[in-house]
Motif scaffolding. Sequence first.
Motif, PDB file in Angstrom:
ATOM      1  N   SER A 115     -73.218  10.583  86.596  1.00 29.52           N
ATOM      2  CA  SER A 115     -74.354  10.898  85.729  1.00 29.52           C
ATOM      3  C   SER A 115     -75.452   9.864  85.929  1.00 29.52           C
ATOM      4  O   SER A 115     -75.211   8.740  86.376  1.00 29.52           O
ATOM      5  CB  SER A 115     -73.918  10.920  84.256  1.00 29.52           C
ATOM      6  N   ASP A 169     -72.375   9.794  78.847  1.00 30.60           N
ATOM      7  CA  ASP A 169     -72.058   9.267  80.171  1.00 30.60           C
ATOM      8  C   ASP A 169     -70.628   8.723  80.222  1.00 30.60           C
ATOM      9  O   ASP A 169     -69.959   8.823  81.249  1.00 30.60           O
ATOM     10  CB  ASP A 169     -73.051   8.174  80.548  1.00 30.60           C
ATOM     11  N   ALA A 207     -68.635  11.765  80.691  1.00 37.62           N
ATOM     12  CA  ALA A 207     -68.695  12.201  82.082  1.00 37.62           C
ATOM     13  C   ALA A 207     -67.814  11.322  82.961  1.00 37.62           C
ATOM     14  O   ALA A 207     -67.114  11.816  83.857  1.00 37.62           O
ATOM     15  CB  ALA A 207     -70.147  12.164  82.573  1.00 37.62           C
ATOM     16  N   ASP A 251     -78.798  12.970  82.139  1.00 40.59           N
ATOM     17  CA  ASP A 251     -78.655  12.823  80.700  1.00 40.59           C
ATOM     18  C   ASP A 251     -79.975  12.318  80.119  1.00 40.59           C
ATOM     19  O   ASP A 251     -80.330  11.150  80.264  1.00 40.59           O
ATOM     20  CB  ASP A 251     -77.520  11.833  80.404  1.00 40.59           C
ATOM     21  N   TYR A 253     -73.289  16.838  88.887  1.00 44.36           N
ATOM     22  CA  TYR A 253     -74.028  15.576  88.772  1.00 44.36           C
ATOM     23  C   TYR A 253     -74.964  15.755  87.578  1.00 44.36           C
ATOM     24  O   TYR A 253     -75.837  16.614  87.586  1.00 44.36           O
ATOM     25  CB  TYR A 253     -74.789  15.316  90.066  1.00 44.36           C
ATOM     26  N   ILE A 254     -74.771  14.918  86.549  1.00 44.27           N
ATOM     27  CA  ILE A 254     -75.433  15.121  85.262  1.00 44.27           C
ATOM     28  C   ILE A 254     -76.686  14.269  85.144  1.00 44.27           C
ATOM     29  O   ILE A 254     -76.669  13.070  85.425  1.00 44.27           O
ATOM     30  CB  ILE A 254     -74.472  14.775  84.107  1.00 44.27           C
TER      31      ILE A 254
END
Length: 449
Positions: A37, A27, A30, A18, A15-16
Motif C-alpha cells: 500500500s 495499511d 493490508a 490509501d 496495490y492499495i
Amino acid sequence: MASPDAVAPFLENAYILDLFAGPGGLDVAAHMLGVPSLGIEWDRNSCETRYAAGLPTWHADVSAVRRDRFHELPKGLTVLAGGPPCQTYSVAGHGAGRKALKEVEGFIRALVDGVDDSAIDAQLDELHGDPRTALVLEPLRYAIKALTCPNRDGRPFDVIVLEQVPGVKALWDVYAEVLRAGLPGRGGERVRYNVAEVTTLQTEAYGVPQTRRRTILMARLLEHGTPRLPVPTHHTYKPRIPEQVGAEDTPTVVESGQTALPMTEFESPLRPWVSMGEVLEPAGRGTPFSVVSNYGSGGDPKMRGIRSDKQPAFTVTGKVSRNAVWRGDGTPHSPDRLTVPEAGILQTFPPDYPWSGGDQSQQVGNAVPPLFGMHVLAAALALGLPPEERLREQWPEVAVEDRATLRKEGCGVSDGCGPNCPKSVDQSPSRSSDSSRPRTGASAKRSEK
C-alpha cells in the motif's frame, strides 16, 4: 472457515492507494493480508508514526496530489481506499457536512457529468465555511482522474473501498449509484462497477474490543463480480444487555432496518464480543477495572458513561487519554488514564506499534481499526483472513536508515519535510484555509456509538 468469495482472488498484484491514511490502520491491515500500500497523509505527526512503522507514505495534501502530482503516483495502483475526514458529518461535530448533503450530492453528479474541476472548486470554497466537507468528493475525483491520466493509459482502479461515519451513508448511496451507472472514460465510454449494498457495520462484530460504527462502500469493476460484505465473526454489544450473549443468538441489527448478513455453511458460529480486559490484561492492565467515557451521554457532559473490563470499550476518539480508569472499588487505577499503547490495542494495533510524533492520542482516535480493515479489505479483494492473533504479535522494527529512505520518498528529503509537504505553519487545526485542514479532529471518530 473462509467464505466462498475468499477462495478465488481476482487481482494478481493488488496495490492499495490509501487516501487520508492517518497513522496506518488500513495499511497495517493490508500488511497483514500481504498487500502493498501507499498512503497519502496530510498530518505531520501521523507521518512520523507511519515512517517509524515502515509504511510507504506521501506527506501531502490529497487534493494537491490529485491536482498537481497524480501523474507521479505508481502506475500499478489497483485499489482505491480511504476514509475522508468525518468531523463535519459526525453527530459529534458541528454538522456543516450534514447540512450540505444535498449540495455535495449535486457535486458528485456534476463530477460524473464532466463539469470542469475549477468550476466545482469555486463553488466548494463557499460550502458552509468548512473545506473538510468537500474532501468526501476526493475518492470519486481520484477514480475519475485515473481514467484520463496518461500515466495510467486510461486504466481504472479495479476496486474501491471507502469508510465513513453513518452520517455519510446518503452520499455513499449516491456514490454507489454513479459507480453502477459508470464513470466517464477518456474515449467517451462509461466505466461501470458492481457495488455491494452500502451498509453500516459495527466493529465489535469483527472482533474489535470497541463499539464503533462505520458505513462501508465496496465496489469492483464489472469484470470482477460483485463484492460481498464481510460476514460478522462476533456478536454485537447491546448496551441494554451488557452481559455476553449466547452462541444461539442470531446476528444483530447493525442499522435501523438492516441486519447483518446471514450465516452460511462456509461460516463459523458467532463468537462472543471481545472485552477490554481480554486485550489489556496481557499488556499489563490489572483487572478488574472500569473506564469512564471522556464525553457525556444524552447531550449532558456531566453524564459520563462507564464500562467495565468485561465489556468492549467506548469508541476510541482523539481524547482517549482523558478516559479515567477506576479500580473495582471506585478508586483510581494505576495508571489512572488509558495510555496511548492501550488505546492502540483497543483499536487492534499491535501492542508495540511505534506511535511517534506529537498528539498521539489524536492519531489513535483517527485511525481505522486494523482488524476491521482486514475484514473489509479481505472481502473486497476476495482474500482469506489471517489469524487475528497476528495483530497482537511484535510489529517489525524499522531501521533508522530505512525510515530515512521512506521519508525521502514521502517528503523529498531524508531528514525533514520537503517542498511538496504541507507547511508546518499550516498544520494547526484552527486555521480554515484549504491547505491547513486537519485530516480529522479530536471529535472526528466520536461517531454514533
